[in-house]
Scaffold this motif. Sequence first.
Motif, short mmCIF file in Angstrom:
data_model
loop_
_atom_site.label_atom_id
_atom_site.label_comp_id
_atom_site.label_asym_id
_atom_site.label_seq_id
_atom_site.Cartn_x
_atom_site.Cartn_y
_atom_site.Cartn_z
N GLU A 41 -7.31 22.25 8.22
CA GLU A 41 -8.13 22.52 7.39
C GLU A 41 -7.50 20.86 6.62
O GLU A 41 -8.67 19.33 6.45
N THR A 42 -6.67 21.01 5.83
CA THR A 42 -6.34 20.49 4.17
C THR A 42 -5.75 19.14 5.39
O THR A 42 -5.84 18.51 4.27
N ARG A 43 -4.96 19.07 6.50
CA ARG A 43 -4.65 18.02 6.46
C ARG A 43 -5.82 17.23 7.43
O ARG A 43 -5.63 15.48 7.16
N VAL A 44 -6.77 17.94 8.01
CA VAL A 44 -7.86 16.95 8.23
C VAL A 44 -8.44 16.39 6.54
O VAL A 44 -8.86 14.70 6.51
N ALA A 45 -8.24 16.79 5.48
CA ALA A 45 -9.40 16.77 4.71
C ALA A 45 -8.62 15.00 3.59
O ALA A 45 -8.50 14.10 2.99
N ILE A 46 -6.96 16.04 3.23
CA ILE A 46 -6.22 15.02 3.39
C ILE A 46 -6.19 13.50 3.95
O ILE A 46 -6.33 12.51 3.70
N LEU A 47 -6.76 13.14 5.05
CA LEU A 47 -6.43 12.00 5.67
C LEU A 47 -8.65 11.22 5.83
O LEU A 47 -8.28 10.12 5.84
N LYS A 48 -9.11 12.94 5.66
CA LYS A 48 -10.32 11.47 5.41
C LYS A 48 -10.08 10.74 3.81
O LYS A 48 -10.63 10.00 3.85
N MET A 49 -9.51 11.95 2.89
CA MET A 49 -9.90 11.25 1.71
C MET A 49 -8.84 9.64 1.94
O MET A 49 -9.09 8.88 1.51
N ASN A 50 -7.82 9.87 2.42
CA ASN A 50 -7.39 8.08 2.64
C ASN A 50 -7.49 7.46 3.12
O ASN A 50 -7.31 6.36 2.97
N ALA A 51 -8.42 7.67 4.00
CA ALA A 51 -8.68 6.63 5.19
C ALA A 51 -9.87 5.76 4.00
O ALA A 51 -10.79 4.91 4.15
N GLU A 52 -10.60 6.96 3.09
CA GLU A 52 -11.77 6.35 2.43
C GLU A 52 -11.03 5.67 1.13
O GLU A 52 -11.70 4.53 0.69
N HIS A 53 -9.85 6.04 0.58
CA HIS A 53 -9.58 5.46 -0.31
C HIS A 53 -9.49 3.72 0.20
O HIS A 53 -9.17 3.08 -1.05
N ASN A 54 -8.23 3.75 1.70
CA ASN A 54 -8.34 2.61 1.92
C ASN A 54 -9.49 1.82 2.59
O ASN A 54 -9.00 0.66 3.39
N ARG A 55 -10.45 1.93 2.80
CA ARG A 55 -12.29 1.81 3.19
C ARG A 55 -11.46 1.34 4.52
O ARG A 55 -12.22 0.32 5.22
N ILE A 56 -11.20 1.97 5.30
CA ILE A 56 -11.03 2.40 6.61
C ILE A 56 -12.15 3.73 7.37
O ILE A 56 -12.08 4.20 6.84
N ASN A 57 -12.85 2.68 8.12
CA ASN A 57 -14.06 4.09 8.81
C ASN A 57 -13.26 4.49 10.11
O ASN A 57 -13.78 3.74 11.31
N ILE A 58 -12.67 5.40 10.02
CA ILE A 58 -12.02 6.26 11.15
C ILE A 58 -12.89 7.40 11.98
O ILE A 58 -13.30 8.28 10.56
N PRO A 59 -13.09 7.50 12.59
CA PRO A 59 -13.98 8.40 13.02
C PRO A 59 -13.58 9.87 13.32
O PRO A 59 -12.69 10.24 12.40
N GLN A 60 -14.45 11.04 12.31
CA GLN A 60 -13.71 12.19 12.26
C GLN A 60 -12.71 12.67 13.50
O GLN A 60 -12.06 13.09 13.14
N ASP A 61 -13.15 12.63 14.55
CA ASP A 61 -12.39 13.19 15.81
C ASP A 61 -11.49 12.78 16.60
O ASP A 61 -10.03 12.93 16.65
#
Length: 466
Positions: free
Chosen positions: A287-307
Amino acid sequence: MSQEIWTDVLAYVRKNISEVEYHTWFAPVRLIGVEQGALVLGVRNSFAQEWFRKHYLELLEDALRSLGAEQPQVSFQVLPAAQDALMLPDPPPAPPPVPSNPRSTQRSVPNLPVPPPNLNPKYIFENFVVGPNNNLAHAAALAVAESPGKAYNPLFIYGDVGLGKTHLMHAVGHYMTERYPGKRVEYVSTESFTNDLINAIRDDKMTQFRNRYRSVDLLLVDDIQFLAGKERTQEEFFHTFNALYESHKQIILSSDRPPREIQTLEGRLRSRFEWGLITDIQSPEYETRVAILKMNAEHNRINIPQDVLELIARQVTANIRELEGAMMRVVAFASLNNVPFSRAVAAKALSHVFTPIEIKVEMKDVLRTVAARYNLAAELVRGAGRMREVVVPRQIAMYLIRDLTSHSLPEIGAFFGRDHSTVMHAISKVTDNLGKDAELTLVIDHLKRQLSGLDDLENDMQDSHF
Ligand SMILES: Nc1ncnc2c1ncn2[C@@H]1O[C@H](COP(=O)(O)OP(=O)(O)OP(=O)(O)O)[C@@H](O)[C@H]1O
């Protein structure tokens, strides 16, 4: 994102040509963007354009290949003179990691806001995802940031590579410089500390060396395990430590192991490292890994689907630096091959680095890929709209889901908010037209290949004009 790709390409190029060549030819190049999978570069004049085509095209293609491009494409455009002039002052695109030892001349001026010292601007508390693996270290770092020199001194953070030790240390540094302008923060790796010491001895500048390290309010020392076996450095560090500690200045140390496991470390240093708080960071759970990726994607303004993020998080488990690298690889791969994000694309992008995973196509993969093919939002294709522009893609999506997954008609209907007879109608409509409509046949074929494994990505790209 194009900027990240360009940064990686430049790093690759730099490793393969001489510094002089690099500065002559590559420093003035400007990234225009990644357009339809091609890296578009701006050069100063037609001579440079020719030169690049002749001498550097292959190298650039190799660089793109190393980032996952199946069919690397690079094109060059001559920049308009004014634009060139305007763009010249741009900072170089590849920011070096963290400089080892820049000195700020303003630091000696008392009570002026001190510019952030050599801290990575990304490494702030706001960008640090807290999970069960690091919550103690995070809480301790925050406590130290709020009451430097009082809460825990020294704070000793240990853990394996790439798990966020440096990030937390820098976060304390940023926090302090923001909160208490004028306080001096020094971040140094043990290696730099050692080198500085060697230089100071050689140049007879020990007084400056001592002033520098003993007059700070917060000293952050990374990778302290490298003190092992360096007697002179240990001796000097011992005195630095004492001077700071006695004047209630905060010290934070990071290491890949706890103090008692650092071999050939003097007992008096080891015991000092244990005076404050010792805390560890473990590998993050899923779960933490997913959250880190999500934050990173948002930080880089990239819209990557959750799955897709979830797939990456399952693939990389031990190290956050690698996790971030894997995400960037997926992003580069999708953008250089001009395909939308999907789990299949992510699996393919990571297959060279990690054990290949087999992807089961899911309804949302199909929906997303079809929507991207028609330049529509997925929710529009899934919605209730009756315009031909969305009805045809919707029917194609229903047809492909039936064909590529094991979902029943009612399940597909439920996914689209319709009943099974609508799905049946859509499927027969597409089936009827398949033989008659050549373009539809090509589109379906293309989508199918894109969705199932992507082994034929090269062909997909050739077909992508229809
Ligand atoms: N909890 C976290 N939330 C968000 N990003 C994180 C987290 N932990 C680590 N990272 C990111 O992972 C990368 C590696 O972290 P960092 O450099 O701090 O690791 P490290 O433990 O100091 O590694 P090393 O021992 O190799 O120096 C950085 O980009 C950092 O921002």
